[in-house]
Design an enzyme around this catalytic site. Structure first.
Site, PDB file in Angstrom:
ATOM      1  CG  HIS A  16      -1.963  -0.982   1.292  1.00 43.80           C
ATOM      2  ND1 HIS A  16      -2.176  -1.754   2.411  1.00 43.80           N
ATOM      3  CD2 HIS A  16      -2.897  -1.361   0.387  1.00 43.80           C
ATOM      4  CE1 HIS A  16      -3.187  -2.572   2.193  1.00 43.80           C
ATOM      5  NE2 HIS A  16      -3.636  -2.362   0.966  1.00 43.80           N
ATOM      6  CE  LYS A  40     -13.028  -6.482   2.002  1.00 43.52           C
ATOM      7  NZ  LYS A  40     -11.796  -5.828   1.547  1.00 43.52           N
ATOM      8  NE  ARG A  89      -2.372  -8.008  -4.285  1.00 41.22           N
ATOM      9  CZ  ARG A  89      -3.125  -8.429  -3.291  1.00 41.22           C
ATOM     10  NH1 ARG A  89      -2.616  -8.593  -2.106  1.00 41.22           N
ATOM     11  NH2 ARG A  89      -4.393  -8.707  -3.477  1.00 41.22           N
ATOM     12  CB  SER A 127      -4.536  -6.522   4.389  1.00 39.30           C
ATOM     13  OG  SER A 127      -4.087  -5.250   4.021  1.00 39.30           O
TER      14      SER A 127
END
Length: 157
Positions: A16, A40, A89, A127
């Site tokens: 990040h 979430k 990514r 994460s």
């Protein structure tokens, strides 16, 4: 021109920070914004995530840390930011981000998404994986900033 870099940031990782650093050089103001997603479950509270983000971005004079429960395109319009910054990514990120981009364009085609490829040394960091590693009391040095590593250690004892 302003931009928004949106995410859950639970927790903020070195990946990040790489995107934040690079995007902050491209825009007048970069809003690093925690978006609240009721679906979430997070490890860190909103207040903890805000504090961690503010601490790790304090050297970037044009970065503003914020939070919102709006849709990203609505928030971007409110902040006069016609750009949503996203990090990529791998191929699996691309498929998700493409779907998100199409949804955002459907909602408001005046807000564009800009994708920054992560650097190879951050391509495996997420994460979720950081939390999994830390939950097993394994070292996350180099995956997250030191203050986040300390916060993870406190969470998992």
């Amino acid at each position: 021109m302003n931009a928004v870099y949106a995410g859950t940031f639970d927790p903020v990782t070195c990946g990040h920070l790489d995107i934040i650093e690079r995007a902050s050089k491209m825009y007048d103001v970069l809003y690093v914004t925690i978006f609240i997603n009721p679906q979430k479950t997070t490890l860190f509270s909103l207040e903890e995530r805000l504090a961690l983000l503010k601490e790790v971005t304090k050297t970037y004079t044009n970065v503003r840390v914020d939070f919102s429960d709006d849709l990203a395109v609505s928030y971007a319009k409110k902040m006069n930011a016609p750009i949503l910054v996203r990090g990529l990514r791998a191929t699996m990120d691309f498929e998700y981000e493409l779907q998100l981009a199409f949804s955002n364009q459907y909602l408001d085609d005046s807000v564009d998404m800009i994708f920054l490829m992560t650097r190879p040394n951050h391509s495996y960091i997420s994460s979720s994986s950081v939390k999994e590693i830390a939950s097993h009391h394994r070292c996350v040095t180099g995956l997250v900033p030191p203050i986040v590593e300390k916060a993870l250690h406190e969470k998992f004892g």
